[in-house]
Design an enzyme around this catalytic site. Structure first.
Site, PDB file in Angstrom:
ATOM      1  N   ASP A  26       0.818  -1.221   0.000  1.00 15.55           N
ATOM      2  CA  ASP A  26       0.000   0.000   0.000  1.00 15.55           C
ATOM      3  C   ASP A  26       0.848   1.264   0.000  1.00 15.55           C
ATOM      4  OD1 ASP A  26      -2.403  -1.366  -0.001  1.00 15.55           O
ATOM      5  OD2 ASP A  26      -2.658  -1.287   2.177  1.00 15.55           O
ATOM      6  N   ARG A 106       0.723   4.145  16.966  1.00 19.78           N
ATOM      7  CA  ARG A 106       0.272   5.185  16.027  1.00 19.78           C
ATOM      8  C   ARG A 106       0.576   6.618  16.461  1.00 19.78           C
ATOM      9  NH1 ARG A 106       0.726   1.779  12.089  1.00 19.78           N
ATOM     10  NH2 ARG A 106      -1.027   0.382  11.758  1.00 19.78           N
ATOM     11  N   ASP A 135      -7.012   2.937  12.860  1.00 20.84           N
ATOM     12  CA  ASP A 135      -5.703   3.575  12.713  1.00 20.84           C
ATOM     13  C   ASP A 135      -5.756   4.920  11.997  1.00 20.84           C
ATOM     14  OD1 ASP A 135      -4.173   1.766  14.160  1.00 20.84           O
ATOM     15  OD2 ASP A 135      -4.089   0.361  12.477  1.00 20.84           O
ATOM     16  N   SER A 187      -3.369  -9.584   7.304  1.00 21.57           N
ATOM     17  CA  SER A 187      -2.853  -8.233   7.478  1.00 21.57           C
ATOM     18  C   SER A 187      -2.229  -8.184   8.867  1.00 21.57           C
ATOM     19  CB  SER A 187      -3.994  -7.225   7.370  1.00 21.57           C
ATOM     20  OG  SER A 187      -3.629  -6.033   8.032  1.00 21.57           O
TER      21      SER A 187
HETATM   22  N1  ARG Z   1      -7.530  -3.841  15.897  1.00 23.79           N
HETATM   23  C1  ARG Z   1      -6.255  -3.346  16.309  1.00 23.79           C
HETATM   24  C2  ARG Z   1      -6.348  -1.902  16.733  1.00 23.79           C
HETATM   25  O1  ARG Z   1      -7.268  -1.238  16.346  1.00 23.79           O
HETATM   26  C3  ARG Z   1      -5.178  -3.529  15.273  1.00 23.79           C
HETATM   27  C4  ARG Z   1      -5.405  -2.844  13.948  1.00 23.79           C
HETATM   28  C5  ARG Z   1      -4.372  -3.141  12.886  1.00 23.79           C
HETATM   29  N2  ARG Z   1      -4.327  -4.535  12.584  1.00 23.79           N
HETATM   30  C6  ARG Z   1      -3.705  -5.109  11.538  1.00 23.79           C
HETATM   31  N3  ARG Z   1      -3.721  -6.392  11.467  1.00 23.79           N
HETATM   32  N4  ARG Z   1      -3.101  -4.413  10.631  1.00 23.79           N
HETATM   33  O2  ARG Z   1      -5.496  -1.412  17.442  1.00 23.79           O
END
Ligand code: ARG
Length: 417
Positions: A26, A106, A135, A187
């Site tokens: 991406d 993040r 995110d 992912s």
């Molecule tokens: N659900 C988790 C959160 O909101 C992880 C999100 C990202 N997950 C991923 N497999 N890329 O913090």
């Protein structure tokens, strides 16, 4: 250019953009596409949060994609000390379980993006999040809390590519190397505090996660038949030593990830409530974080007085929600931290944990601030508790129920036949 716009990708022509760059499909397509589509100048920002793979040669990759500048920043120490350990002290587990690895990473990436955007005179920052995840909010809110004048874009929310295949075709046409398109159906987001895994067969909540979905833990069944003990020493809520040896924050978490991961500890299969309103299924692996939360809680059980412990348990939930919801850079988080840090003044000592086939058991807890008083608790001749005072205490405690029973004598008629 309009500032602070949320209007998709309008008006980006010629912009200088700081892009959060993982080197994956991406963000590689984003880097190329923004240049091609808008004549944008790209500055890539890749944060090292201790993910075990990738990031080698990432700046070269960015340059190959046409980036004007590329930054690969080591954020490990800051991540563990200023983000993960704050969440640990707070006891922050989202919906009682998820240690928030992705969610804690993040805001630090957002802060780093802002710092580099300033240095490189970028007016826009970009990230690779989709429009249905948490995110995007964490990036957007994180950047805007620190730099309200910056424009934040997420091309995936607006661009024409409909699938991974579309993106791969785009790369093939332009000779952009795609990381050996090996059919990884998941992912995955990974850092020192844990791994988040979704997509593929995991989208079906009736299906148990296949073993290949797990990245850094062995299955409890395959774990050693012999238990292993580890002692963790905390100073004011922060882990500082393992098995009586002082270890820096990053190494300590890394070592515990390996130790606990080898015993199948820290796996989580969760349906969670996302900020955008949907329920999603994700599995997590956080061996070190799980062990640290467990040991930290055990230490609090002997060092915190009842009222503080109970108030803190409620705050832990709110703290986890705050982190999950992307509000790291907020006055509320500072206020929560002030409370947490006050409570942690007593949370020093050592906890010994036994790890065995996916389970953790506390073997011992020791603290100079222990409130456990054997003379009060004991049923032996040592006992110093004033038993006769129990009568008055119990009588007054029960007073509301006795009063009620007198005014409403039939309330429990069926129970007392
Ligand atoms: N659900 C988790 C959160 O909101 C992880 C999100 C990202 N997950 C991923 N497999 N890329 O913090």
């Amino acid at each position: 250019m309009e500032m602070n716009s949320t209007n998709g990708l309008a008006g980006l022509t010629g912009a200088r953009i700081a892009l959060a760059f993982s080197g994956g499909l991406d963000t590689s397509v984003i880097a190329s596409w923004l240049q091609e589509e808008f004549g944008a100048e790209i500055v890539t920002v890749s944060g090292d949060l201790g993910q075990e793979k990738e990031l080698n040669g990432i700046n070269e990759k960015a340059k190959q994609l046409g980036a004007k500048a590329a930054y690969h920043v080591d954020l490990k120490k800051q991540f563990v000390e200023d983000f993960a350990f704050r969440a640990l002290k707070a006891g922050a587990l989202y919906e009682g379980a998820y240690p928030l690895a992705t969610a804690l990473g993040r805001p630090l990436l957002a802060k780093t993006l802002v710092e580099i955007a300033r240095k490189e005179e970028c007016t826009v920052v970009a990230h690779g999040c989709t429009g249905k995840g948490n995110d995007q909010v964490r990036f957007d809110a994180g950047v805007w809390a620190l730099a309200p004048d910056l424009r934040v874009i997420a091309p995936v929310r607006h661009w024409p590519f409909k699938s991974r295949e579309d993106e791969i075709a785009y790369c093939a046409e332009r000779g952009i190397p795609v990381a050996a398109t090996k059919k990884n159906p998941y992912s995955i987001d990974e850092n020192l505090w844990g791994t988040s895994i979704e997509c593929g067969v995991l989208e079906d909540p009736t299906v148990a996660p296949p073993e290949d979905a797990y990245q850094r833990t062995v299955s409890p069944q395959a774990a050693p038949d012999k238990a292993e003990e580890v002692s963790i020493t905390f100073k004011e809520g922060v882990p500082v030593a393992l098995n009586d040896e002082k270890v820096g924050a990053v190494d300590l978490v890394r070592m515990l990830n390996h130790m606990a991961g080898a015993h199948g500890i820290g796996r989580l299969d969760m349906i969670e409530n996302r900020l955008v309103g949907i329920k999603s299924r994700e599995i997590y692996e956080a061996p070190g974080a799980s062990l640290l939360h467990f040991a930290h809680k055990e230490l609090e059980r002997i060092t915190l007085d009842r009222w503080t412990a109970q108030a803190k348990a409620k705050l832990s939930q709110d703290y986890a929600d705050l982190v999950y919801n992307g509000l790291w850079f907020s006055p509320l988080r500072n206020a929560f931290d002030a409370f947490v840090d006050e409570t942690q003044k007593r949370v020093s000592g050592t906890v010994v944990v036994s790890m065995y086939k996916g389970t953790m058991r506390v073997l011992s807890r020791t603290s100079p601030y222990s409130l456990y008083d054997k003379a009060l608790a004991s049923y032996t001749a040592e006992d110093t508790f004033d038993h006769s005072a129990g009568e008055g205490f119990s009588k007054i405690f029960s007073l509301p129920l006795r009063t009620l029973a007198r005014t409403e004598p039939t309330r429990h008629a069926e129970t007392v036949a």
